[in-house]
Design a protein around this motif. Structure first.
Motif, PDB file in Angstrom:
ATOM      1  N   THR A 174      10.241   7.618  17.024  1.00  0.00           N
ATOM      2  CA  THR A 174      11.518   6.930  17.241  1.00  0.00           C
ATOM      3  C   THR A 174      11.742   5.841  16.201  1.00  0.00           C
ATOM      4  N   ASP A 175      10.669   5.379  15.566  1.00  0.00           N
ATOM      5  CA  ASP A 175      10.749   4.313  14.566  1.00  0.00           C
ATOM      6  C   ASP A 175      10.575   4.935  13.183  1.00  0.00           C
ATOM      7  N   PHE A 176      11.688   5.238  12.525  1.00  0.00           N
ATOM      8  CA  PHE A 176      11.614   5.920  11.238  1.00  0.00           C
ATOM      9  C   PHE A 176      11.267   4.971  10.097  1.00  0.00           C
ATOM     10  N   ASP A 177      11.464   3.683  10.292  1.00  0.00           N
ATOM     11  CA  ASP A 177      10.962   2.716   9.313  1.00  0.00           C
ATOM     12  C   ASP A 177       9.437   2.742   9.301  1.00  0.00           C
ATOM     13  N   ARG A 178       8.871   2.835  10.480  1.00  0.00           N
ATOM     14  CA  ARG A 178       7.409   2.923  10.581  1.00  0.00           C
ATOM     15  C   ARG A 178       6.905   4.221   9.965  1.00  0.00           C
ATOM     16  N   LEU A 179       7.622   5.325  10.190  1.00  0.00           N
ATOM     17  CA  LEU A 179       7.236   6.598   9.575  1.00  0.00           C
ATOM     18  C   LEU A 179       7.263   6.487   8.051  1.00  0.00           C
ATOM     19  N   GLN A 180       8.304   5.853   7.516  1.00  0.00           N
ATOM     20  CA  GLN A 180       8.379   5.705   6.060  1.00  0.00           C
ATOM     21  C   GLN A 180       7.221   4.865   5.534  1.00  0.00           C
ATOM     22  N   LYS A 181       6.871   3.806   6.249  1.00  0.00           N
ATOM     23  CA  LYS A 181       5.747   2.976   5.838  1.00  0.00           C
ATOM     24  C   LYS A 181       4.456   3.786   5.831  1.00  0.00           C
ATOM     25  N   PHE A 182       4.288   4.626   6.847  1.00  0.00           N
ATOM     26  CA  PHE A 182       3.104   5.498   6.907  1.00  0.00           C
ATOM     27  C   PHE A 182       3.092   6.476   5.732  1.00  0.00           C
ATOM     28  N   MET A 183       4.238   7.090   5.453  1.00  0.00           N
ATOM     29  CA  MET A 183       4.304   8.074   4.367  1.00  0.00           C
ATOM     30  C   MET A 183       4.073   7.417   3.013  1.00  0.00           C
ATOM     31  N   ASP A 184       4.622   6.234   2.817  1.00  0.00           N
ATOM     32  CA  ASP A 184       4.491   5.551   1.528  1.00  0.00           C
ATOM     33  C   ASP A 184       3.124   4.911   1.342  1.00  0.00           C
ATOM     34  N   GLY A 185       2.472   4.587   2.449  1.00  0.00           N
ATOM     35  CA  GLY A 185       1.192   3.901   2.354  1.00  0.00           C
ATOM     36  C   GLY A 185       0.019   4.821   2.611  1.00  0.00           C
ATOM     37  N   ILE A 186      -0.217   5.136   3.862  1.00  0.00           N
ATOM     38  CA  ILE A 186      -1.405   5.881   4.253  1.00  0.00           C
ATOM     39  C   ILE A 186      -1.391   7.326   3.774  1.00  0.00           C
ATOM     40  N   ALA A 187      -0.241   8.007   3.922  1.00  0.00           N
ATOM     41  CA  ALA A 187      -0.206   9.452   3.631  1.00  0.00           C
ATOM     42  C   ALA A 187       0.094   9.769   2.176  1.00  0.00           C
ATOM     43  N   ALA A 188       0.453   8.774   1.386  1.00  0.00           N
ATOM     44  CA  ALA A 188       0.832   9.024  -0.005  1.00  0.00           C
ATOM     45  C   ALA A 188      -0.316   9.681  -0.762  1.00  0.00           C
ATOM     46  N   GLY A 189      -0.013  10.792  -1.432  1.00  0.00           N
ATOM     47  CA  GLY A 189      -1.010  11.450  -2.265  1.00  0.00           C
ATOM     48  C   GLY A 189      -1.995  12.311  -1.525  1.00  0.00           C
ATOM     49  N   CYS A 190      -1.827  12.489  -0.214  1.00  0.00           N
ATOM     50  CA  CYS A 190      -2.807  13.297   0.534  1.00  0.00           C
ATOM     51  C   CYS A 190      -2.627  14.797   0.285  1.00  0.00           C
TER      52      CYS A 190
END
Length: 314
Positions: free
Chosen positions: A199-215
């Motif tokens: 429900t929190d797409f800002d949080r999803l973007q933060k996850f994608m840009d931070g933790i999941a980036a380059g996986c």
């Protein structure tokens, strides 16, 4: 019951994931009983719209048919399953045995889950097993794919060829815990990730840009069809870790047709997710027939599938 053996994708879920396609999956519950017809009818509404159909494994610790059998039934009818395996109900011997069985039945996609606690479900006094948890289950699948068991003993009748995935919760309150768990699942061989309800797409973007980036592994955002304000409030009360914002609840409450408004909200969320990650995982409990219309509303075209003509119904 119609023969749907040609109701097959021209590309497997594994190949679509590796090709970098925008992945679409949806969740269908197995039957509570011995008749799979309703499950098959719901899965049939997803033809040409999803790459694979998730079959849950005692979701919320509520009794239903084993996902191994339900997935085999879908596969028999030409529908590619993602078979969920929860660690709650099996020890490592049973888990490995079932994974071997899945491979022998042609089931390839496995979602490794720890599982909901038994006290959350309809048999609260039963004994949870939890011999493994999701990371260790992924490690077991890695070993089986290499031709050895949990104890590194050879599989004398051949290695497996499973495509394992894992769950992820980008809205987890502990950022360090989320990162640690995600990295452990990656290291254990997870090839794709399906998220909890987003429900929190800002949080999803933060996850994608931070933790999941380059996986280099696809992340599918969980999109849930909310049918009414009452439904949203129930989920907030009963589903751990979910916090549906009040503005969404108010929007549903004010709508002349709450179900139609819920579909519109879900379609908007699919559009948000398409800008952020590599796919969506759609959940529409008891209304899986509305998933295709939601995708239409979101502007998501049918995927490249090839079907035979089928007479009759499932």
């Amino acid at each position: 019951m119609a023969d749907t053996s040609n109701f097959l994708s021209s590309i497997s879920f594994r190949d679509a994931a590796r090709n970098g396609d925008f992945l679409i999956t949806a969740e269908v519950a197995p039957p509570k009983g011995g008749n799979p017809e309703h499950m098959l009818r719901m899965a049939a509404t997803l033809k040409g719209r999803v790459h694979a159909v998730n079959i849950t494994d005692g979701s919320r610790a509520v009794l239903r048919m084993t996902p191994l059998a339900a997935s085999a039934i879908l596969l028999k009818h030409g529908i590619e399953p993602i078979c969920q395996f929860a660690c709650r109900d099996r020890n490592r011997i049973a888990m490995q045995a079932d994974l071997m069985g899945a491979h022998a039945l042609g089931i390839r996609n496995i979602l490794a889950l720890t599982g909901d606690p038994v006290k959350a479900g309809d048999h609260p006094n039963c004994k949870g097993v939890f011999d493994l948890e999701a990371v260790r289950l992924l490690q077991v699948i890695q070993k089986l794919n290499l031709g050895v068991d949990f104890n590194d003993k050879p599989l004398t009748d051949g290695e497996l060829d499973l495509f394992p995935g894992a769950a992820v919760d980008p809205q987890c309150s502990s950022w360090s815990g989320l990162q640690s768990r995600f990295e452990k699942k990656l290291a254990a061989g997870a090839q794709f990730f399906q998220s909890q309800l987003i429900t929190d797409f800002d949080r999803l973007q933060k996850f994608m840009d931070g933790i999941a980036a380059g996986c280099n592994k696809p992340i599918l955002a969980g999109i849930f069809l909310l049918k009414s304000a009452k439904n949203a409030e129930f989920i907030n009360r009963m589903v751990p870790g979910v916090n549906i914002p009040q503005d969404i609840i108010d929007r549903l409450a004010a709508a002349p047709d709450p179900l139609q408004e819920g579909m519109k909200i879900a379609s908007e969320q699919v559009q948000f997710a398409k800008q952020l990650c590599q796919g969506v995982h759609l959940m529409a409990v008891k209304r899986e027939d509305l998933i295709a219309p939601i995708l239409d509303m979101a502007g998501i075209a049918p995927i490249g599938k090839v079907y035979a003509q089928v007479d009759g119904n499932f």
